[in-house]
Design an enzyme around this catalytic site. Structure first.
Site, short mmCIF file in Angstrom:
data_model
loop_
_atom_site.label_atom_id
_atom_site.label_comp_id
_atom_site.label_asym_id
_atom_site.label_seq_id
_atom_site.Cartn_x
_atom_site.Cartn_y
_atom_site.Cartn_z
N GLU A 166 178.95 62.51 -33.67
CA GLU A 166 179.88 61.64 -34.95
C GLU A 166 179.68 60.40 -35.22
OE1 GLU A 166 183.96 62.19 -35.90
OE2 GLU A 166 183.51 63.81 -34.05
N LYS A 170 184.19 58.42 -45.98
CA LYS A 170 183.91 59.69 -45.00
C LYS A 170 182.98 60.58 -45.81
CE LYS A 170 187.18 62.07 -42.01
NZ LYS A 170 189.00 62.06 -41.52
N VAL A 229 182.84 65.95 -38.07
CA VAL A 229 182.43 66.95 -37.50
C VAL A 229 180.82 67.74 -38.43
CG1 VAL A 229 182.86 69.69 -36.89
CG2 VAL A 229 184.20 66.92 -35.61
N ASP A 236 194.83 73.55 -47.67
CA ASP A 236 194.07 73.03 -46.54
C ASP A 236 193.46 73.45 -45.72
OD1 ASP A 236 193.53 70.02 -46.36
OD2 ASP A 236 194.96 69.04 -46.20
N ALA A 267 186.54 71.72 -44.07
CA ALA A 267 185.10 71.88 -44.20
C ALA A 267 184.47 72.24 -43.11
CB ALA A 267 184.47 70.67 -45.09
N ASP A 268 184.85 71.81 -41.98
CA ASP A 268 184.48 72.02 -40.49
C ASP A 268 184.55 73.35 -40.40
OD1 ASP A 268 185.12 69.48 -40.22
OD2 ASP A 268 186.06 69.32 -38.09
N LYS A 305 192.30 69.07 -33.99
CA LYS A 305 193.44 68.47 -32.86
C LYS A 305 194.89 69.12 -33.53
CE LYS A 305 190.31 65.12 -35.33
NZ LYS A 305 189.57 65.51 -35.35
#
Length: 315
Positions: free
Chosen positions: A26, A87, A107, A139, A142-143, A160
């Site tokens: 990435e 981004k 990602v 929230d 979208a990964d 994370k």
């Protein structure tokens, strides 16, 4: 070729032609994940690590509206130094192309582009996931949905630790995304070795991961990704007590400053960097280098067991 077709870097074109293994990388880690000058130095170290372990790196990004699979060094440097790099998740790609933007792929976007390019293995640091308080904010990265429809192996250090790890694992299960620990049945928490949750499956070698790729392709039942969670050794993790204190203070600042959406992750990562006096940055770099090395070994194992790179599209 149209104005908006995916373009391949020369080194990736040669690898495709020769049937050599390729690993997708990435570019958000370059433009948004690490501070300058560490971002450029580490981007080059990541690519060299992939080469040292037998594969060709394909760092993915957008230059002037054109998706490039295999950025050259000048393009990597541009994304590392430019101030207006977007981004890009999957939904942003066509809009950014229409605007002739420069962009770094998340990602989700990197996985989708890599799969479209026929690259079956992708190395990253940690996944996005379900954010804390998602029951109120909705929230969610979208990964997760991107991985549900993308046949790729993602080598990562879990999600994370600033996220809701348990809820993320539940969502991955619901979405049908395969999850396995690399030589462990405990799911890592990015900066920390143990994120507090079990996983059902363990894979112990690059060859076993390559067998997963072949089994998925031959069965033709699932189209989703494999999240291969590769934890840091305990002696290389961020001190867990320091981690917990820093996370608590960061979450408090988020609330006080009303920071939401895409700004949450970069804010918290920056807070970790400053509050741990750079220790989290050192940990982050160890994570991505270890994952890049493992991804390269997987790509080599997958290629050696087939007529060419698994799922690789013809040039």
């Amino acid at each position: 070729m149209t104005d908006f077709a995916i373009r391949y870097g020369d080194h990736v074109t040669r690898a495709r032609r020769d049937g050599r293994p390729v690993v997708a990388l990435e570019s958000t880690i370059i433009s948004h994940g690490l501070p300058h000058p560490d971002n450029l130095r580490v981007a080059r170290e990541i690519e060299q690590t992939v080469r040292d372990n037998g594969a060709e790196p394909a760092t993915i990004g957008m230059i002037g509206g054109e998706i490039v699979v295999g950025l050259d060094d000048a393009q990597v440097e541009h994304l590392a130094l430019a101030q207006d790099v977007a981004k890009l998740s999957v939904r942003d790609l066509a809009i950014a192309a229409a605007r002739r933007a420069d962009g770094a792929t998340t990602v989700a976007a990197t996985s989708a582009i890599a799969a479209a390019a026929g690259i079956g293995v992708f190395a990253t640091g940690g996944l996005g996931g379900v954010h804390r308080e998602a029951s109120v904010t909705f929230d969610e990265s979208a990964d997760l949905t991107a991985l549900a429809r993308t046949p790729i192996v993602v080598v990562c250090a879990g999600v994370k630790s600033i996220l809701d790890v348990g809820a993320t694992l539940e969502r991955l299960e619901t979405l049908g995304v395969s999850v396995a620990g690399y030589r462990t049945t405990r799911f890592p928490g990015f900066f920390i070795t143990d994120g507090g949750f079990d996983v059902d499956w363990q894979l112990d070698s690059p060859e076993q991961v390559a067998d997963f790729i072949r089994a998925r392709d031959e069965q033709r039942v699932t189209e989703g990704a494999l999240v291969l969670a590769n934890p840091l050794p305990r002696d290389e993790q961020l001190d867990p007590e320091l981690h917990d204190r820093t996370l608590e203070s960061g979450l408090r600042l988020l609330s006080e400053q009303n920071i939401t959406g895409k700004a949450v992750t970069p804010f918290l990562l920056s807070h970790f960097h400053s509050s741990t006096e750079g220790k989290s940055l050192e940990t982050n770099i160890r994570i991505i280098l270890r994952n890049s090395a493992l991804a390269a070994r997987i790509a080599v194992a997958a290629t050696s067991g087939s007529a060419g790179p698994v799922g690789f599209a013809a040039p």
